[in-house]
Scaffold this active site. Sequence first.
Site: not given
Ligand code: MEV
Length: 408
Positions: A250, A234, A347, A57
């Site tokens: 793992d 995430k 991003h 990513e």
């Molecule tokens: C994107 O890979 C991860 C985010 O969505 C995490 C978040 O919202 O804190 C930017």
Amino acid sequence: MLTQQQINYLNSNTNPEISLAENFIENAIGYYGMPLGVAAHFLIDEKYYPIPMAVEETSIIAAASKTAKWIQQHGYIETKTLSNSLIGQIQIAKVKDFSKLEKVIAKDKALLINLANEQVAQGLVNRGGGVIDLELRKLDRPDGLTMAVIHVLVDVCDAMGANIVDQICEYLKTPIEARTGETITMCILSNLSDTKLTQAKVVLENIDTELAEKIHEASIFAEIDPYRATTHNKGILNGIDPVLVATGNDWRAVEAGIHAYSARDGQYRAINTWRYDGQRLVGKLTAPICVGIVGGVTLLHPIAKISLSMLNVSSAAELARVIAAVGLVQNLGAIRALTTFKFMTGHMKLHLTNLCLSAGANKHEIPLLQKRLQEILTNEKRISLTHANRELNQIRATQTAEIVKLKG
Ligand code: MEV
């Protein structure tokens, strides 16, 4: 520190032999190459760590490095190991006599622990670990009967530990059945290792008050709303998983453990918190991070070995502490960008190159296409593959027209 041989291996950009893959999995047909990068500026517990990250990513490594640098300018990262045992589960699906089982386990606990340590876990004992405790749990089944579960707590030292814990539990099946008259139905490690917790803490001072308050608010949002908590976590795993992958650990096990631990009070929540008291912004992440630095893939895969050499950790607990810190820093980077509305622009900027490649631009076309996409992003605040395809077609049409003109 990397050896010259390891540097040569990285430079050669080759995959390991297929026979190695056959040691790991069945029906191997090749390798799936994942980009490997290094996040910089990580000063954790006053030691510098170059962080190897295997991830596809865009912007994860850039954000981690940028945030780690910001922390160095305004504060520090410290970590600690809170507890150190894995849990193996021995299930008795339909217990015949729970109170007898309880008495036998209480009476024979030391004997069973010694047996397991002598017969299966002697290697761990020699390294300062081994079976530490047995705990009995009573669970109500949906059919009104009772299930009993014996937790076997094991300090697995520097190993990931799944195999040895499974072996210990299976070994204990016979002596437990013989002493209790119960029937054991299955034995397996639990990935909810709430007895093996690692904590990372970030402290920041002299930062913009408004920003600190927004980060505090982003934390509260993820602590009380599972929809936000999932995305927030995430973002933490964006930092954690790439280090797990790079070091041959793992990641499914760690992911499962972190998600389950995040829901330990019945609601899924952020695995960390950020608090601003008007002076200091303090972030804390506490999570089960079960990793190894010996055995299995960590020992066999050349990239895992290179990543571990790069990290220069002397124990699995140290690796877990570094990983916890990377997760916390990654989260700070994400919520800092989100609350200042820089996330999408940053991003997407980095994403432009991917769009150029996806549209099929060659190396001569990429700079021009990237410039056009950047202009569109600035003006329209959004960019997609459709834009990239359209602009590339226009670039090519213009070039063809110019060539025809020149020839004519
Ligand atoms: C994107 O890979 C991860 C985010 O969505 C995490 C978040 O919202 O804190 C930017």
